[in-house]
Motif scaffolding. Structure first.
Motif, PDB file in Angstrom:
ATOM      1  N   VAL A  39      51.878 -81.710  44.601  1.00  0.00           N
ATOM      2  CA  VAL A  39      52.653 -81.743  45.837  1.00  0.00           C
ATOM      3  C   VAL A  39      53.599 -82.931  45.765  1.00  0.00           C
ATOM      4  N   PRO A  40      54.908 -82.696  45.640  1.00  0.00           N
ATOM      5  CA  PRO A  40      55.848 -83.820  45.648  1.00  0.00           C
ATOM      6  C   PRO A  40      55.700 -84.623  46.940  1.00  0.00           C
ATOM      7  N   GLN A  58      61.755 -84.477  37.242  1.00  0.00           N
ATOM      8  CA  GLN A  58      60.474 -85.179  37.270  1.00  0.00           C
ATOM      9  C   GLN A  58      59.334 -84.212  37.593  1.00  0.00           C
ATOM     10  N   LEU A  59      59.548 -83.321  38.546  1.00  0.00           N
ATOM     11  CA  LEU A  59      58.519 -82.335  38.887  1.00  0.00           C
ATOM     12  C   LEU A  59      58.205 -81.459  37.675  1.00  0.00           C
ATOM     13  N   LYS A  78      44.671 -69.323  29.133  1.00  0.00           N
ATOM     14  CA  LYS A  78      45.996 -69.075  29.726  1.00  0.00           C
ATOM     15  C   LYS A  78      46.171 -70.006  30.899  1.00  0.00           C
ATOM     16  N   LEU A  79      47.398 -70.374  31.170  1.00  0.00           N
ATOM     17  CA  LEU A  79      47.744 -71.151  32.364  1.00  0.00           C
ATOM     18  C   LEU A  79      48.642 -70.311  33.249  1.00  0.00           C
ATOM     19  N   ASN A  80      48.350 -70.298  34.539  1.00  0.00           N
ATOM     20  CA  ASN A  80      49.238 -69.681  35.520  1.00  0.00           C
ATOM     21  C   ASN A  80      49.870 -70.817  36.313  1.00  0.00           C
ATOM     22  N   VAL A  81      51.197 -70.813  36.404  1.00  0.00           N
ATOM     23  CA  VAL A  81      51.927 -71.853  37.133  1.00  0.00           C
ATOM     24  C   VAL A  81      52.850 -71.161  38.119  1.00  0.00           C
ATOM     25  N   GLN A  90      54.979 -76.124  52.808  1.00  0.00           N
ATOM     26  CA  GLN A  90      55.226 -77.398  52.128  1.00  0.00           C
ATOM     27  C   GLN A  90      55.240 -77.157  50.622  1.00  0.00           C
ATOM     28  N   LEU A  91      56.268 -77.654  49.958  1.00  0.00           N
ATOM     29  CA  LEU A  91      56.399 -77.451  48.523  1.00  0.00           C
ATOM     30  C   LEU A  91      55.153 -77.925  47.789  1.00  0.00           C
ATOM     31  N   HIS A  92      54.564 -77.024  47.041  1.00  0.00           N
ATOM     32  CA  HIS A  92      53.437 -77.347  46.183  1.00  0.00           C
ATOM     33  C   HIS A  92      53.435 -76.365  45.016  1.00  0.00           C
ATOM     34  N   VAL A  93      52.972 -76.842  43.875  1.00  0.00           N
ATOM     35  CA  VAL A  93      52.954 -76.032  42.654  1.00  0.00           C
ATOM     36  C   VAL A  93      51.512 -75.868  42.206  1.00  0.00           C
ATOM     37  N   HIS A  94      51.129 -74.630  41.957  1.00  0.00           N
ATOM     38  CA  HIS A  94      49.790 -74.295  41.470  1.00  0.00           C
ATOM     39  C   HIS A  94      49.791 -74.321  39.943  1.00  0.00           C
TER      40      HIS A  94
END
Length: 138
Positions: A39-40, A58-59, A78-81, A90-94
């Motif tokens: 989460v930035p 940077q992210l 495997k990676l899921n992004v 709210q911006l967040h990346v899984h």
């Protein structure tokens, strides 16, 4: 612009792992999958394009770093992004470690099976391993 505040749902659904240059890293409270959130730590962000150019780069660096570390710590197949944000804007990346043996393989993790609580020390152990991996990269 107001100061950064983590969405209460994201906070309640996850454990703190570490703060990076831009993002706070959290472990989702779902033992079905080793699952990180980045989460930035800037306010009023919904999409990656809401970040300035330098913060977008940077992210991406932090996503790549945490992906490498999660793969190393879990030996996942495997990676899921993804940055969906349909339920929490709210911006967040899984960043999710996946295994052919996981309960949702090969489908998505969302809505497939109920979240499973971590056993007493299981989350602490994973968080410790992630923190050690982060520290070794510094």
């Amino acid at each position: 612009m107001s100061s950064f505040s983590l969405n209460p749902r994201l906070e309640g659904d996850s454990y703190f792992v570490a703060d990076l240059t831009l993002s706070t890293v959290r472990l989702m409270k779902d033992a079905n999958y080793p699952w990180l959130l980045l989460v930035p730590q800037k306010s009023d962000l919904v999409e990656i394009i809401d970040l300035g150019d330098a913060d977008q780069l940077q992210l991406m660096r932090e996503i790549a770093k945490m992906s490498r570390l999660l793969r190393s710590v879990t030996d996942c197949e495997k990676l899921n992004v993804g940055a969906l944000g349909n339920q929490v804007s709210q911006l967040h990346v899984h960043v999710i470690a996946r295994f052919r043996s996981d309960r949702s393989w090969p489908g998505p993790v969302w809505g497939t099976v109920p979240a499973e609580d971590y056993e007493a020390e299981q989350a602490d152990t994973l968080i410790g391993r992630l923190r050690d991996a982060i520290a070794s990269e510094l």
